[in-house]
Design a protein around this motif. Structure first.
Motif, PDB file in Angstrom:
ATOM      1  N   ALA A 549      96.287   4.158  21.451  1.00 56.49           N
ATOM      2  CA  ALA A 549      95.555   4.123  20.932  1.00 56.49           C
ATOM      3  C   ALA A 549      94.747   5.416  20.817  1.00 56.49           C
ATOM      4  CB  ALA A 549      94.999   3.827  19.151  1.00 56.49           C
ATOM      5  N   THR A 550      94.728   6.689  20.089  1.00 57.51           N
ATOM      6  CA  THR A 550      93.362   7.505  20.595  1.00 57.51           C
ATOM      7  C   THR A 550      92.352   7.089  19.444  1.00 57.51           C
ATOM      8  OG1 THR A 550      94.537   9.134  18.665  1.00 57.51           O
ATOM      9  CG2 THR A 550      95.075   9.024  21.294  1.00 57.51           C
ATOM     10  N   GLU A 551      90.997   7.196  20.110  1.00 54.79           N
ATOM     11  CA  GLU A 551      90.160   7.081  19.988  1.00 54.79           C
ATOM     12  C   GLU A 551      89.139   8.283  19.595  1.00 54.79           C
ATOM     13  OE1 GLU A 551      88.256   4.874  22.357  1.00 54.79           O
ATOM     14  OE2 GLU A 551      89.004   3.033  22.297  1.00 54.79           O
ATOM     15  N   SER A 552      88.111   8.709  18.150  1.00 55.76           N
ATOM     16  CA  SER A 552      87.195  10.031  18.484  1.00 55.76           C
ATOM     17  C   SER A 552      86.451   9.907  18.848  1.00 55.76           C
ATOM     18  CB  SER A 552      86.863   9.450  16.763  1.00 55.76           C
ATOM     19  OG  SER A 552      85.851   8.474  16.544  1.00 55.76           O
ATOM     20  N   TRP A 553      86.279  10.812  19.125  1.00 58.93           N
ATOM     21  CA  TRP A 553      84.831  11.222  19.961  1.00 58.93           C
ATOM     22  C   TRP A 553      83.266  10.317  19.777  1.00 58.93           C
ATOM     23  CZ3 TRP A 553      79.917  12.583  18.220  1.00 58.93           C
ATOM     24  CH2 TRP A 553      79.582  13.105  17.524  1.00 58.93           C
ATOM     25  N   TRP A 554      83.013  10.110  18.659  1.00 56.03           N
ATOM     26  CA  TRP A 554      82.037   8.365  17.733  1.00 56.03           C
ATOM     27  C   TRP A 554      82.486   7.345  18.756  1.00 56.03           C
ATOM     28  CZ3 TRP A 554      77.460   9.342  16.610  1.00 56.03           C
ATOM     29  CH2 TRP A 554      77.390   8.101  15.872  1.00 56.03           C
ATOM     30  N   THR A 555      83.847   7.155  18.979  1.00 51.23           N
ATOM     31  CA  THR A 555      83.595   6.309  19.295  1.00 51.23           C
ATOM     32  C   THR A 555      83.938   6.089  20.605  1.00 51.23           C
ATOM     33  OG1 THR A 555      85.479   5.860  16.969  1.00 51.23           O
ATOM     34  CG2 THR A 555      85.867   3.899  19.429  1.00 51.23           C
ATOM     35  N   ARG A 556      84.201   6.698  21.005  1.00 50.05           N
ATOM     36  CA  ARG A 556      83.518   6.784  22.702  1.00 50.05           C
ATOM     37  C   ARG A 556      82.855   7.146  23.022  1.00 50.05           C
ATOM     38  NH1 ARG A 556      88.450  10.187  21.802  1.00 50.05           N
ATOM     39  NH2 ARG A 556      87.038  12.319  22.779  1.00 50.05           N
ATOM     40  N   MET A 557      81.964   8.061  22.355  1.00 50.24           N
ATOM     41  CA  MET A 557      79.692   7.851  22.105  1.00 50.24           C
ATOM     42  C   MET A 557      79.200   6.881  22.323  1.00 50.24           C
ATOM     43  SD  MET A 557      78.070   9.249  23.079  1.00 50.24           S
ATOM     44  CE  MET A 557      78.311  11.755  23.052  1.00 50.24           C
ATOM     45  N   VAL A 558      80.000   5.889  21.282  1.00 52.79           N
ATOM     46  CA  VAL A 558      79.551   4.496  21.305  1.00 52.79           C
ATOM     47  C   VAL A 558      79.661   3.867  22.577  1.00 52.79           C
ATOM     48  CG1 VAL A 558      79.702   2.697  19.532  1.00 52.79           C
ATOM     49  CG2 VAL A 558      79.478   4.370  18.431  1.00 52.79           C
ATOM     50  N   LYS A 559      81.024   3.785  22.634  1.00 46.62           N
ATOM     51  CA  LYS A 559      80.961   2.591  23.519  1.00 46.62           C
ATOM     52  C   LYS A 559      80.685   3.189  25.281  1.00 46.62           C
ATOM     53  CE  LYS A 559      86.291   1.613  22.668  1.00 46.62           C
ATOM     54  NZ  LYS A 559      87.325   1.622  22.777  1.00 46.62           N
ATOM     55  N   LYS A 560      80.279   4.253  25.553  1.00 40.51           N
ATOM     56  CA  LYS A 560      79.552   4.966  26.763  1.00 40.51           C
ATOM     57  C   LYS A 560      78.293   4.336  26.243  1.00 40.51           C
ATOM     58  CE  LYS A 560      80.172   7.329  30.512  1.00 40.51           C
ATOM     59  NZ  LYS A 560      80.094   6.698  31.324  1.00 40.51           N
ATOM     60  N   VAL A 561      77.803   4.838  25.244  1.00 42.73           N
ATOM     61  CA  VAL A 561      75.624   3.994  25.043  1.00 42.73           C
ATOM     62  C   VAL A 561      75.775   3.050  25.129  1.00 42.73           C
ATOM     63  CG1 VAL A 561      74.529   3.713  23.671  1.00 42.73           C
ATOM     64  CG2 VAL A 561      75.132   6.688  23.614  1.00 42.73           C
ATOM     65  N   SER A 562      77.299   1.690  24.679  1.00 40.35           N
ATOM     66  CA  SER A 562      76.699   0.313  24.366  1.00 40.35           C
ATOM     67  C   SER A 562      77.308   0.105  26.226  1.00 40.35           C
ATOM     68  CB  SER A 562      77.853  -0.355  23.991  1.00 40.35           C
ATOM     69  OG  SER A 562      78.302  -0.202  22.360  1.00 40.35           O
ATOM     70  N   HIS A 563      77.902   0.436  27.115  1.00 41.24           N
ATOM     71  CA  HIS A 563      77.984   0.260  28.590  1.00 41.24           C
ATOM     72  C   HIS A 563      76.595   0.628  28.965  1.00 41.24           C
ATOM     73  CE1 HIS A 563      79.835  -0.781  32.060  1.00 41.24           C
ATOM     74  NE2 HIS A 563      79.212   0.746  32.573  1.00 41.24           N
ATOM     75  N   GLU A 564      76.326   2.413  29.049  1.00 43.10           N
ATOM     76  CA  GLU A 564      75.068   2.185  29.071  1.00 43.10           C
ATOM     77  C   GLU A 564      73.588   1.276  29.867  1.00 43.10           C
ATOM     78  OE1 GLU A 564      75.488   4.054  31.710  1.00 43.10           O
ATOM     79  OE2 GLU A 564      77.364   4.849  32.105  1.00 43.10           O
ATOM     80  N   ILE A 565      73.519   1.099  27.733  1.00 42.07           N
ATOM     81  CA  ILE A 565      72.509  -0.086  27.310  1.00 42.07           C
ATOM     82  C   ILE A 565      72.308  -1.054  28.025  1.00 42.07           C
ATOM     83  CG2 ILE A 565      71.071  -1.261  25.660  1.00 42.07           C
ATOM     84  CD1 ILE A 565      72.301   0.707  23.669  1.00 42.07           C
ATOM     85  N   ARG A 566      73.984  -1.539  28.665  1.00 46.40           N
ATOM     86  CA  ARG A 566      74.377  -3.086  29.084  1.00 46.40           C
ATOM     87  C   ARG A 566      73.798  -3.202  30.373  1.00 46.40           C
ATOM     88  NH1 ARG A 566      78.221  -5.169  32.117  1.00 46.40           N
ATOM     89  NH2 ARG A 566      77.859  -7.477  32.134  1.00 46.40           N
TER      90      ARG A 566
END
Length: 702
Positions: A549-566
């Motif tokens: 499933a393709t993810e929107s840029w906003w979803t990818r951005m949220v996952k990336k930010v969540s990972h870096e916050i962790r």
């Protein structure tokens, strides 16, 4: 295509023989069957025996060449074989009717109906005839030999053809064996539990696992005097290995105490094989003392369980070589005590096997009573007996020691065939032959390696087809047979292994492992007959790749930010946990640091430009200066984070060169580090304000 070429080549070969032979061939019509000779005896007239033999080839040498040419002959090529041998016979100068009759008589014996035996017979006749063909120069040519009856020739051919077919079968079996062993060896070292996929169609497949198993049990017995020969064993061919041994004999010498089998058992464990001990007693007096004293039996049993537990063994084999009939019931009670002791004093189930003689002359073993107490009976075919030279485990013959009559007698006791295991020997037996026709005398056991070293595979080994045993003859200077060595090789064991598998027996036990050290054919035969490749199908799967499933840029951005916050959270709490993320990408904070650094440079240029143009009276100077200092601090923070997360930095928290990153990781959370840095900064400011600033004059104050 190959058959056509072979037929044409054979035709031209026969044509050349007939066209270029100097002697006339006086042969009658060739019959479609070697037995169709009619009522009138027809002969092949041989040419006169000439004195000059330099350009000729002897009859039996030509027969050998013909056999080599036709060793893969099939039934439909029988006529071509007959024609070739007849042509050879007609051209021979040495052949006599007596030679053919002698060869026919020898081939009528069952022990000579083998390809190697045929070759030995022909070579012997060649050697004997070679002496007769050497004539002094002054001797006149001898009278031509009598014609050879065609019936003898046909009889000879009828005996040779089955031997050729047997040789062809052996070659096919050898090819099948090599193919099977190649498939087995390809699975050596295969990781356990590895799953493969078999395509069923374009969209469906099935997953499966492959393991090596056994068609029947294969128990190898390693005696202590073989020391470290276990390093050369093929444990894959074995289902269990038994260490020989353990004994309670009081007069055993210290130097004979067996070494600890721990290393051998470790190798067996890594190969997934069962481990056993063989408890043996060879002294009849000691066996008598043990079985008549119940306290002695309890002391013996008490010593066995700790032994099995110490070496993590799964079973024990009881091997009393000389048990008397009067201790029949006592032995059954001993095994009963042993089985009950193992059952009540250990949570693990231990296998119990009993080795019994092939012929229990005194009826010392009550098999019906022992049947429910034991897992296997090992039928001992390792002891030499009798007054005539022979193998240890013949297939037919003496009812006391031949496999077929012995097993027929045991199976009639209504005990499951799977409980019986044939104990076969890798030792041969040497017998001193009686020159007067009396009894043969057994002299010693000969290891297979010694036999093979002294008599290589291409030597004159004779096979007894009835007993399914091999033997070699030792002769003195006069050609008299002084002794025979009987043994089993890969050819005879092949038949006996088939007997085990075809009759549903429990398997085989080999005594002793290491007797074939240096030679691998017996291991190959064992693996070929008993190792099985077991395939287990586990599941049916779709071979179409899953849709991602393709993810929107906003979803990818949220996952990336969540990972870096962790990541930041772990830096502030437990930085060493970051090492668990082996595939972590550390470039994010590097880019953030670079971005903040560029912005800090732009703010710095902006501040410097306005101060230079407007001067200190620039109203936004303090605000911009505070922003610049704060921005520099933030940039520094992200720079430190980047260095900590970079694996190429020697002082980084997750340095790549750490052999054990978890144990060498710096366990200072970022929060503690910032707190230390802030305290240091405040202390520096207080020192500057309280101690250093009062010492400065008004003109020196900034």
């Amino acid at each position: 295509m190959y058959s056509l070429i072979r037929t044409v080549a054979g035709f031209f070969f026969i044509l050349i023989l007939f066209l270029f032979l100097k002697n006339d061939v006086h042969a009658n019509n060739v019959y479609s069957s070697p037995y169709d000779t009619g009522s009138i005896i027809k002969t092949i007239n041989l040419p006169a025996f000439q004195k000059d033999t330099t350009g000729k080839v002897k009859l039996l040498q030509k027969i050998i060449a013909a056999l080599k040419f036709t060793k893969n002959a099939r039934a439909r090529e029988q006529q071509r074989v007959i024609t070739i041998i007849r042509t050879v016979m007609a051209d021979s100068m040495v052949a006599t009717a007596a030679d053919i009759k002698k060869l026919n008589a020898e081939l009528s014996l069952q022990q000579n109906q083998h390809f190697d035996s045929l070759r030995a017979l022909i070579n012997n006749i060649i050697a004997s005839q070679a002496k007769d063909t050497i004539l002094p120069p002054d001797v006149e040519p001898v009278v031509p030999p009598a014609p050879v009856p065609e019936t003898d020739v046909a009889s000879l051919i009828s005996k040779i053809l089955p031997i050729l077919q047997q040789k062809e079968k052996e070659e096919r079996n050898s090819a099948a064996q090599q193919k099977q062993l190649q498939a087995v060896r390809a699975l050596y070292g295969r990781p356990p539990g590895k799953i493969d996929t078999l395509r069923l169609s374009d969209t469906l497949g099935t997953t499966y696992t492959i393991t090596l198993g056994h068609k029947a049990d294969v128990i190898g017995i390693h005696p202590y005097w073989m020391t470290d020969k276990y390093l050369q064993y093929n444990f894959t061919a074995l289902s269990a290995i038994s260490f020989y041994g353990y004994t309670t004999e009081k007069d055993i010498k210290a130097k004979d105490i067996p070494p600890a089998p721990l290393n051998m058992f470790n190798l067996a464990t890594s190969a997934g094989k069962n481990r056993m001990f063989t408890y043996y007693e060879n002294d009849p007096t000691h066996i008598e003392e043990l079985l008549k004293d119940e306290d002695a039996q309890f002391r013996c049993i008490d010593s066995l369980l700790p032994l099995l537990q110490q070496y993590q063994a799964e079973g024990i084999n009881i091997w009393f070589s000389q048990l008397s009939a009067k201790r029949r019931d006592a032995f059954s009670r001993f095994v009963t005590l042993l089985a009950n002791y193992f059952q009540h004093n250990s949570q693990q189930k231990y296998d119990i096997a009993i080795t019994i003689p092939s012929y229990d002359e005194q009826s010392a073993y009550d098999l019906r009573t022992l049947d429910p107490l034991t897992d296997h009976f090992l039928i001992d075919f390792t002891k030499a007996s009798g007054a005539r030279a022979g193998g240890l485990a013949p297939m037919k013959g003496d009812a006391r020691r031949a496999i077929e009559p012995v097993m027929s007698r045991f199976l009639n006791l209504q005990i499951a065939p799977s409980k019986f295991i044939l104990l076969l020997s890798y030792y041969g037996t040497q017998w001193k032959k009686s020159l007067t026709g009396g009894k043969d005398v057994f002299t010693r056991y000969v290891p297979f390696s010694e036999i093979r070293n002294k008599y290589p595979a291409d030597s004159a080994v004779i096979y007894d087809e009835d007993a399914v045993a091999a033997y070699v003859e030792e002769k003195d200077a006069n050609g008299e047979i002084t002794s025979e060595i009987w043994f089993d090789d890969e050819n005879t064991l092949d038949v006996k292994y088939d007997y085990v598998l075809n009759n549903g027996l429990g398997g085989v036990a080999i005594w002793p492992l290491g007797a074939d050290d240096g030679y691998g054919e017996l291991w190959d035969e064992l693996g070929y007959k008993f190792i099985s490749i077991d395939t287990t199908f586990t599941d049916t799967i779709r071979l179409v790749p899953p849709v991602i499933a393709t993810e929107s840029w906003w979803t990818r951005m949220v996952k990336k930010v969540s990972h870096e916050i962790r990541t930041l959270t772990l830096l502030f709490t437990d930085p060493c946990e970051l090492e668990a993320e082996k595939d972590r990408d550390d470039s994010f904070f590097g880019y953030v640091t670079l971005l903040f650094f560029i912005i800090a440079l732009l703010i710095g240029f902006f501040y410097a430009y306005n101060v230079r143009m407007v001067g200190m009276e620039w109203p936004w100077r303090k605000v911009v200066l505070r922003i610049l200092i704060a921005w520099i601090l933030i940039t520094t923070f992200f720079g430190i984070v980047t260095l900590f997360l970079n694996r190429d930095v020697p002082f980084g928290i997750t340095h790549a060169d750490s052999a054990n990153a978890k144990s060498k990781c710096v366990t200072i959370p970022m929060l503690d580090l910032l707190l230390i840095f802030s305290i240091g900064l405040l202390l520096g400011m207080l020192i500057m304000r309280i101690l250093i600033r009062p010492l400065l004059s008004k003109n020196d104050k900034p």
